[in-house]
Write a protein that holds these residues in place. Structure first.
Motif, short mmCIF file in Angstrom:
data_model
loop_
_atom_site.label_atom_id
_atom_site.label_comp_id
_atom_site.label_asym_id
_atom_site.label_seq_id
_atom_site.Cartn_x
_atom_site.Cartn_y
_atom_site.Cartn_z
N LEU A 248 -17.07 -12.62 5.98
CA LEU A 248 -17.68 -11.83 7.05
C LEU A 248 -18.93 -11.10 6.55
N LEU A 249 -18.84 -10.54 5.35
CA LEU A 249 -19.99 -9.83 4.79
C LEU A 249 -21.17 -10.78 4.57
N LEU A 250 -20.89 -11.97 4.06
CA LEU A 250 -21.96 -12.93 3.79
C LEU A 250 -22.58 -13.49 5.08
N LEU A 251 -21.73 -13.75 6.07
CA LEU A 251 -22.21 -14.39 7.29
C LEU A 251 -22.79 -13.40 8.31
N LEU A 252 -22.21 -12.20 8.38
CA LEU A 252 -22.59 -11.26 9.43
C LEU A 252 -23.29 -10.01 8.93
N GLY A 253 -23.21 -9.74 7.62
CA GLY A 253 -23.81 -8.52 7.10
C GLY A 253 -22.89 -7.33 7.22
N ASP A 255 -23.41 -4.42 8.60
CA ASP A 255 -23.54 -3.60 9.79
C ASP A 255 -22.77 -4.15 10.97
N ASN A 256 -22.23 -5.35 10.85
CA ASN A 256 -21.47 -5.95 11.94
C ASN A 256 -20.11 -5.28 12.07
N VAL A 257 -19.62 -5.13 13.30
CA VAL A 257 -18.37 -4.43 13.52
C VAL A 257 -17.19 -5.14 12.85
N PHE A 258 -17.19 -6.49 12.82
CA PHE A 258 -16.09 -7.19 12.18
C PHE A 258 -16.10 -6.96 10.67
N SER A 259 -17.28 -6.91 10.06
CA SER A 259 -17.38 -6.60 8.63
C SER A 259 -16.89 -5.19 8.35
N ARG A 260 -17.26 -4.26 9.22
CA ARG A 260 -16.82 -2.87 9.03
C ARG A 260 -15.31 -2.73 9.17
N ILE A 261 -14.75 -3.43 10.16
CA ILE A 261 -13.30 -3.41 10.34
C ILE A 261 -12.60 -3.97 9.10
N ALA A 262 -13.08 -5.12 8.61
CA ALA A 262 -12.46 -5.74 7.44
C ALA A 262 -12.56 -4.84 6.22
N LEU A 263 -13.72 -4.23 6.00
CA LEU A 263 -13.91 -3.36 4.83
C LEU A 263 -13.09 -2.09 4.95
N PHE A 264 -13.14 -1.43 6.12
CA PHE A 264 -12.45 -0.16 6.27
C PHE A 264 -10.95 -0.30 6.12
N PHE A 265 -10.37 -1.27 6.81
CA PHE A 265 -8.91 -1.40 6.76
C PHE A 265 -8.44 -2.02 5.45
N LEU A 344 -7.79 -9.33 12.92
CA LEU A 344 -8.39 -9.05 11.62
C LEU A 344 -7.84 -7.77 11.01
N THR A 345 -7.71 -6.74 11.83
CA THR A 345 -7.17 -5.47 11.34
C THR A 345 -5.76 -5.65 10.82
N THR A 346 -4.92 -6.33 11.57
CA THR A 346 -3.53 -6.54 11.15
C THR A 346 -3.48 -7.34 9.85
N TRP A 347 -4.32 -8.35 9.72
CA TRP A 347 -4.32 -9.20 8.52
C TRP A 347 -4.64 -8.39 7.27
N VAL A 348 -5.74 -7.64 7.30
CA VAL A 348 -6.15 -6.93 6.08
C VAL A 348 -5.32 -5.67 5.85
N THR A 349 -4.60 -5.21 6.87
CA THR A 349 -3.72 -4.04 6.68
C THR A 349 -2.41 -4.43 6.03
N PHE A 350 -1.81 -5.53 6.46
CA PHE A 350 -0.46 -5.85 6.02
C PHE A 350 -0.38 -6.87 4.89
#
Length: 466
Positions: A248-253, A255-265, A344-350
């Motif tokens: 996600l970071l490589l493809l979207l950067g 600042d993208n909401v999906f990258s932020r969700i993946a990183l934060f959680f 995505l949130t559930t995946w990186v959380t659990f």
């Protein structure tokens, strides 16, 4: 995900088939309401008292380890015991089944909320739920505090944790790690200031000795340290966890909401110690104030969803990720974006929870009765009381008042209510919920149902909705 070919055959023939275990774990998952204390009590009742698959001491030893880990201890405890009984496959099944009912329920409720959340009837329903959630969180402060604050050292640490997070905005992970270090060093220096605290408890009932259970007293061969297996399973889990984040970071950067969700959680999965309510304090602060994914009242709505559905309370993070992506994703339909955000949130959380168990559990079996670790656990639990009190006050401010202002006084900065903006119906309903929880001892589901119905009735009495 990984086989167990590196393990020698287990010497203990406990006679529990994997199919039977699946049925039992599914039953536990569907009955797991009411937060970690209730979920752990359900597991104890079924696995220890009813099925006698595992004994009291082994259950508590596994629980103490899970309490020291970041993330939802009830789900990790299920994974630990599933692994003890049926190796890697058993741990994966137990941990995944524990999450699955809540995941499905929260996803469906998120769709409904996103589509109809502004409709008067739905808003009235969640208005009532907020009052119930406030009472439930305050009761969690009392329940945890009654067990954890058994000495002056624990009380002082809880007070310091509250001041640090509420008035000084000290990061939650730093508070918890500092508390654990204080407890560990205290025990190493011979102090008993934090002896005997910690944990949610396993419930009441006759003690079941390990020797009288299916698993017995001996450690199964697959539960002994095996470096080859640990490295193999850890590598697989790390790739499954971090590869999507990197992509996600490589493809979207970033600042993208999906990258932020993946990183934060993903960060949350590493640093959030101390149980579900303490984790929610951290998530609420960041998701509302830093990222702007949702409003404080919506965070309460999400917690109400998690309280009324089976599975870990931390499933509320799925709702947070759903709303964040629903509102901020571009190029996709909002509902599809929200669904992806929730998954995505559930995946990186659990997924990291399986890593902590499979990596550490074989080694933690050697540490039964370790005094320093027990003291660290007790100190963390004491600090969690202060953190959860902060969460309760945060919820109260945003439930009972329509306006909240930030106050700065020297190094102190905190939220304070605008007293002229008090919400009288919310105040009265919250008082009734507190009376039901603390005086009448009503259960969580009864309080939530009654408050939801009362919220609808109040809105109708005040003029209905459009």
């Amino acid at each position: 995900m990984a086989d167990d070919s590196s393990h020698p055959p287990a010497t203990a023939n406990h006679g529990i088939s994997l199919a039977e275990a699946v049925r039992v774990w599914a039953r536990i998952a569907l009955l797991s309401f009411g937060g970690p204390a209730g979920q752990i009590a359900v597991m104890h009742r079924i696995l220890v008292e009813e099925k006698r698959w595992i004994g009291e001491q082994r259950f508590l030893h596994a629980l103490n380890y899970c309490m020291l880990l970041p993330g939802p201890e009830a789900q990790q405890l299920a994974t630990y015991i599933g692994w003890l009984l049926h190796r890697t496959k058993g741990g994966l099944i137990a941990g995944a089944l524990f999450v699955l009912p809540g995941f499905v329920a929260i996803m469906v409720l998120s769709w409904i909320y996103a589509a109809y959340g502004q409709v008067g009837a739905v808003e009235a329903l969640f208005f009532g739920l907020k009052a119930a959630v406030l009472a439930i969180v305050l009761e969690a402060v009392r329940r945890i505090g009654s067990r954890a604050l058994t000495g002056n050292g624990a009380r002082l640490l809880a007070g310091a944790a509250f001041v640090a997070i509420f008035f000084l905005a000290v990061p939650f992970p730093l508070i918890i790690l500092t508390a654990g270090l204080i407890g560990f060093v205290s025990a190493r220096l011979g102090s008993s200031a934090f002896a005997g605290g910690g944990g949610h408890g396993s419930g009441k009932g006759a003690i079941v000795p390990d020797a009288e259970t299916a698993l017995g007293e001996e450690v199964p061969d697959h539960a002994r340290p095996n470096l080859r297996w640990s490295l193999k399973i850890s590598a697989i889990l790390l790739i499954l966890w971090l590869a999507p984040v990197a992509a996600l970071l490589l493809l979207l950067g970033d600042d993208n909401v999906f990258s932020r969700i993946a990183l934060f959680f993903s960060q949350m999965a590493v640093v959030t110690f101390g149980g579900a309510y303490a984790v929610l304090a951290y998530v609420a602060q960041q998701a509302v104030e830093t990222y702007g994914w949702l409003q404080p009242g919506e965070m309460l709505d999400g917690l109400g969803m998690a309280e009324t559905t089976p599975g870990p309370l931390i499933m509320v993070t799925q709702f947070v990720g759903f709303l964040g992506a629903f509102r901020q994703a571009t190029g996709l339909s909002p509902m599809l974006a929200g669904t992806i955000g929730g998954i995505l949130t559930t995946w990186v959380t659990f997924l990291p929870c399986f890593l902590w168990i499979f990596l550490g559990a074989p080694f933690i079996e050697r540490l039964r009765g370790n005094r320093a670790l027990a003291s660290a656990l007790a100190a963390i639990t004491a600090a969690v009381v202060g953190v959860v009190l902060n969460l309760a006050i945060w919820f109260a401010l945003h439930t009972l008042f329509r306006e909240v202002r930030e106050v700065e006084y020297g190094p102190l900065a905190f939220d304070a209510p605008v007293f002229g903006s008090v919400d009288l119906p919310a105040l009265l309903l919250s008082a009734a919920a507190l009376f039901a929880v603390f005086r009448l001892k009503f259960g969580t589901l009864w309080v939530l149902a009654a408050c939801a119905a009362a919220g609808v009735a109040i809105r109708l009495l005040l003029g209905g909705w459009t």
